[in-house]
Write an enzyme that holds these catalytic residues in place. Structure first.
Site, PDB file in Angstrom:
ATOM      1  CG  PHE A  17      -1.766   1.231   1.362  1.00 35.59           C
ATOM      2  CD1 PHE A  17      -2.390   1.818   0.273  1.00 35.59           C
ATOM      3  CD2 PHE A  17      -1.903   1.845   2.604  1.00 35.59           C
ATOM      4  CE1 PHE A  17      -3.139   2.994   0.417  1.00 35.59           C
ATOM      5  CE2 PHE A  17      -2.651   3.010   2.756  1.00 35.59           C
ATOM      6  CZ  PHE A  17      -3.253   3.588   1.650  1.00 35.59           C
TER       7      PHE A  17
ATOM      8  CE  LYS B 234     -12.098  -3.694   8.150  1.00 36.70           C
ATOM      9  NZ  LYS B 234     -12.625  -4.095   6.836  1.00 36.70           N
TER      10      LYS B 234
ATOM     11  NE  ARG C 228      -0.517 -19.771  14.627  1.00 37.65           N
ATOM     12  CZ  ARG C 228      -1.203 -18.657  14.376  1.00 37.65           C
ATOM     13  NH1 ARG C 228      -2.267 -18.371  15.102  1.00 37.65           N
ATOM     14  NH2 ARG C 228      -0.835 -17.844  13.420  1.00 37.65           N
TER      15      ARG C 228
ATOM     16  CE1 TYR D 125       0.515   5.148  12.219  1.00 36.73           C
ATOM     17  CE2 TYR D 125       1.004   7.095  13.529  1.00 36.73           C
ATOM     18  CZ  TYR D 125       1.429   5.968  12.863  1.00 36.73           C
ATOM     19  OH  TYR D 125       2.770   5.651  12.838  1.00 36.73           O
TER      20      TYR D 125
HETATM   21  O1  LIG Z   1       7.736  11.426  10.481  1.00 38.63           O
HETATM   22  C1  LIG Z   1       7.363  10.637  11.365  1.00 38.63           C
HETATM   23  O2  LIG Z   1       8.083   9.737  11.679  1.00 38.63           O
HETATM   24  C2  LIG Z   1       6.024  10.821  12.056  1.00 38.63           C
HETATM   25  O3  LIG Z   1       5.211  11.516  11.123  1.00 38.63           O
HETATM   26  C3  LIG Z   1       3.883  11.785  11.469  1.00 38.63           C
HETATM   27  O4  LIG Z   1       3.744  12.790  12.425  1.00 38.63           O
HETATM   28  P1  LIG Z   1       3.821  14.350  12.090  1.00 38.63           P
HETATM   29  O5  LIG Z   1       4.722  14.910  13.129  1.00 38.63           O
HETATM   30  O6  LIG Z   1       2.478  14.960  11.955  1.00 38.63           O
HETATM   31  O7  LIG Z   1       4.599  14.400  10.687  1.00 38.63           O
HETATM   32  P2  LIG Z   1       4.570  15.397   9.437  1.00 38.63           P
HETATM   33  O8  LIG Z   1       3.415  15.130   8.566  1.00 38.63           O
HETATM   34  O9  LIG Z   1       5.913  15.269   8.856  1.00 38.63           O
HETATM   35  O10 LIG Z   1       4.349  16.848  10.050  1.00 38.63           O
HETATM   36  C4  LIG Z   1       5.272  17.488  10.887  1.00 38.63           C
HETATM   37  C5  LIG Z   1       4.848  18.931  11.024  1.00 38.63           C
HETATM   38  O11 LIG Z   1       5.080  19.611   9.792  1.00 38.63           O
HETATM   39  C6  LIG Z   1       3.903  20.207   9.315  1.00 38.63           C
HETATM   40  N1  LIG Z   1       3.923  20.142   7.834  1.00 38.63           N
HETATM   41  C7  LIG Z   1       3.826  18.971   7.178  1.00 38.63           C
HETATM   42  C8  LIG Z   1       3.909  18.921   5.815  1.00 38.63           C
HETATM   43  C9  LIG Z   1       4.057  20.110   5.093  1.00 38.63           C
HETATM   44  O12 LIG Z   1       4.130  20.154   3.835  1.00 38.63           O
HETATM   45  N2  LIG Z   1       4.123  21.275   5.783  1.00 38.63           N
HETATM   46  C10 LIG Z   1       4.067  21.328   7.153  1.00 38.63           C
HETATM   47  O13 LIG Z   1       4.142  22.431   7.729  1.00 38.63           O
HETATM   48  C11 LIG Z   1       2.750  19.467   9.972  1.00 38.63           C
HETATM   49  O14 LIG Z   1       1.608  20.274  10.058  1.00 38.63           O
HETATM   50  C12 LIG Z   1       3.368  19.143  11.322  1.00 38.63           C
HETATM   51  O15 LIG Z   1       3.212  20.205  12.191  1.00 38.63           O
HETATM   52  C13 LIG Z   1       3.279  10.451  11.868  1.00 38.63           C
HETATM   53  O16 LIG Z   1       1.996  10.595  12.271  1.00 38.63           O
HETATM   54  C14 LIG Z   1       4.075   9.731  12.912  1.00 38.63           C
HETATM   55  O17 LIG Z   1       3.515   8.483  13.172  1.00 38.63           O
HETATM   56  C15 LIG Z   1       5.428   9.512  12.439  1.00 38.63           C
HETATM   57  O18 LIG Z   1       6.176   8.903  13.469  1.00 38.63           O
END
Ligand SMILES: O=C(O)[C@H]1O[C@H](OP(=O)(O)OP(=O)(O)OC[C@H]2O[C@@H](n3ccc(=O)[nH]c3=O)[C@H](O)[C@@H]2O)[C@H](O)[C@@H](O)[C@@H]1O
Length: 405
Positions: free
Chosen positions: A107, A162, A177, A216
């Site tokens: 996926f 899921k 198991r 998640y």
């Molecule tokens: O990179 C990871 O390992 C983690 O990423 C995500 O968590 P998150 O911290 O929300 O990851 P991002 O989507 O990379 O966002 C980080 C921050 O950057 C911001 N962001 C993201 C993408 C973007 O283009 N611009 C931007 O400002 C988001 O709003 C957030 O505040 C996942 O939910 C976690 O499970 C995972 O461990």
């Protein structure tokens, strides 16, 4: 007499003319042949090169693999092993000399991430969804299967639930198991939008159970609950890694997480998209540090959850500036609306990992970012030059349902 005398030089002239025309014809002929030969050479050379490449791929050389005795060699299952983190973990386990079975439903994972092991006697790749039971004999299970990037896990929340619930039950059932030890790849997202900073393992978290991230966050929280239920009720050996933001090569170009987004935007001269004010914080670890932490945790005797992350904290805006500078890009920074329930600060407390595993991250942020930038630069070149790269397929919609239900 006169006739003879006058016809003699004419004969010589004719003779010379004939000789010259033969020579001329020959040289025209030779020239034409030369031109044809060089044209043929032009056509054949790229074909020869392709044949050389094919020959190389038939006599594939694998990365060097340690030899382990029967006693030390483990049979290890990595679910989600063709994904970003899973494939780096697979590399380490293979190179350490173990037998590795990768299970992935592709996926978000890609065969390309593990293709360098295909055909190796210690390696097996199975196209399987952990939502269905799996019957194999293994000693250890690294259970990583789940989309991890917010756009990916929100794309099909039911499937995410899921995978993290039924998928984890199936893997715990398998562990029970066959008597295997199971390591769950949990997440910093179990802390939600934290009110405790930095986050220690004993903090219970602040999660919105009905928000867009809940599939998640709550999926991983119940996966942790299942691990400890199996440990207490069935005696299954479990390890729980709470993984903080991680980046590195093999992140998908469409991953959507901040590191890959910013790097790709900077490389392509597009605006770097900051969600909200950019004052929210994150701490980023390089993937090789995480992989070392996962292996150390699996082989330790620590059964309670352990944070694995790099405690160097930055605002997202600082991070955008840093990437822009490292790429040397003239991209602008564009502020977009804030993502719902976006955690405002995140930083791991890693005292426990240091004390109990002797682990801490060693790759400096800029060094890791330069490696990731190099990787994405190559990926962009590859996409531009390679005619055969498959374009991402749109999801098949069947009666209002996405295909991974
Ligand atoms: O990179 C990871 O390992 C983690 O990423 C995500 O968590 P998150 O911290 O929300 O990851 P991002 O989507 O990379 O966002 C980080 C921050 O950057 C911001 N962001 C993201 C993408 C973007 O283009 N611009 C931007 O400002 C988001 O709003 C957030 O505040 C996942 O939910 C976690 O499970 C995972 O461990």
């Amino acid at each position: 007499m006169f006739k003879l005398a006058s016809s003699f030089p004419m004969c010589a002239v004719w003779g010379n003319l004939i000789n010259m025309s033969v020579l001329l014809n020959r040289s025209i002929q030779e020239n034409r042949e030369l031109r044809i030969e060089s044209r043929i050479e032009e056509i054949i050379e790229p074909l020869r090169e392709k044949i050389r490449d094919l020959e190389k791929s038939f006599t594939q050389k694998y990365p060097p693999v340690k030899f382990l005795s029967e006693k030390d060699r483990k049979r290890i299952l990595v679910t989600g092993g063709a994904g970003f983190v899973g494939s780096h973990l697979t590399d380490k386990l293979m190179m350490d000399g173990h037998e590795v079975t990768v299970v992935d439903n592709f996926f978000t994972g890609r065969k390309r991430n593990v293709e360098h092991w295909i055909g190796h006697e210690n390696f097996e790749l199975i196209n399987h969804d952990v939502v269905e039971p799996l019957y194999i004999e293994v000693d250890q299970i690294y259970h990583l299967a789940s989309p991890a990037s917010p756009p990916n896990y929100m794309y099909n929340p039911i499937k995410t639930l899921k995978t993290n619930t039924i998928g984890t039950l199936n893997m715990l059932g398998l562990a029970k198991r066959v008597g295997a030890r199971l390591l769950l790849a949990s997440t910093s997202e179990v802390y939600g939008d934290p009110e405790v900073h930095p986050q220690t393992e004993d903090y219970w978290g602040h999660v919105n159970p009905i928000g867009p991230r809940a599939c998640y966050d709550e999926g991983k929280r119940v996966a942790e609950t299942m691990c400890y239920a199996y440990m207490k009720q069935e005696g299954v050996e479990v390890r729980v890694a709470r993984i903080f933001n991680t980046f590195g090569p093999r992140m998908h170009m469409n991953d959507g997480r901040v590191v890959s987004n910013f790097i790709l935007q900077a490389l392509q001269g597009e605006p770097l998209t900051v969600y909200g004010s950019g004052s929210q914080t994150r701490a980023f670890q390089y993937v090789s540090d995480l992989v070392n932490g996962l292996v150390a945790l699996m082989n330790s005797n620590v059964s309670s959850p352990v944070n694995l992350g790099n405690p160097e904290e930055h605002t997202i805006l600082e991070f955008a500036q840093l990437i822009k500078n490292l790429v040397g890009s003239g991209s602008e920074i564009q502020f977009l609306s804030e993502a719902q329930d976006d955690p405002q600060k995140r930083k791991p407390d890693i005292k426990k990992a240091k004390l109990m595993l002797g682990w801490e991250p060693v790759v400096p942020l800029e060094e890791g970012l330069n490696k990731a930038i190099h990787y994405f630069r190559k990926e962009l070149e590859y996409q531009a030059n390679n005619q055969y790269i498959p374009k991402p397929k749109p999801a098949r919609i069947k009666k209002g349902r996405t295909r991974h239900n």
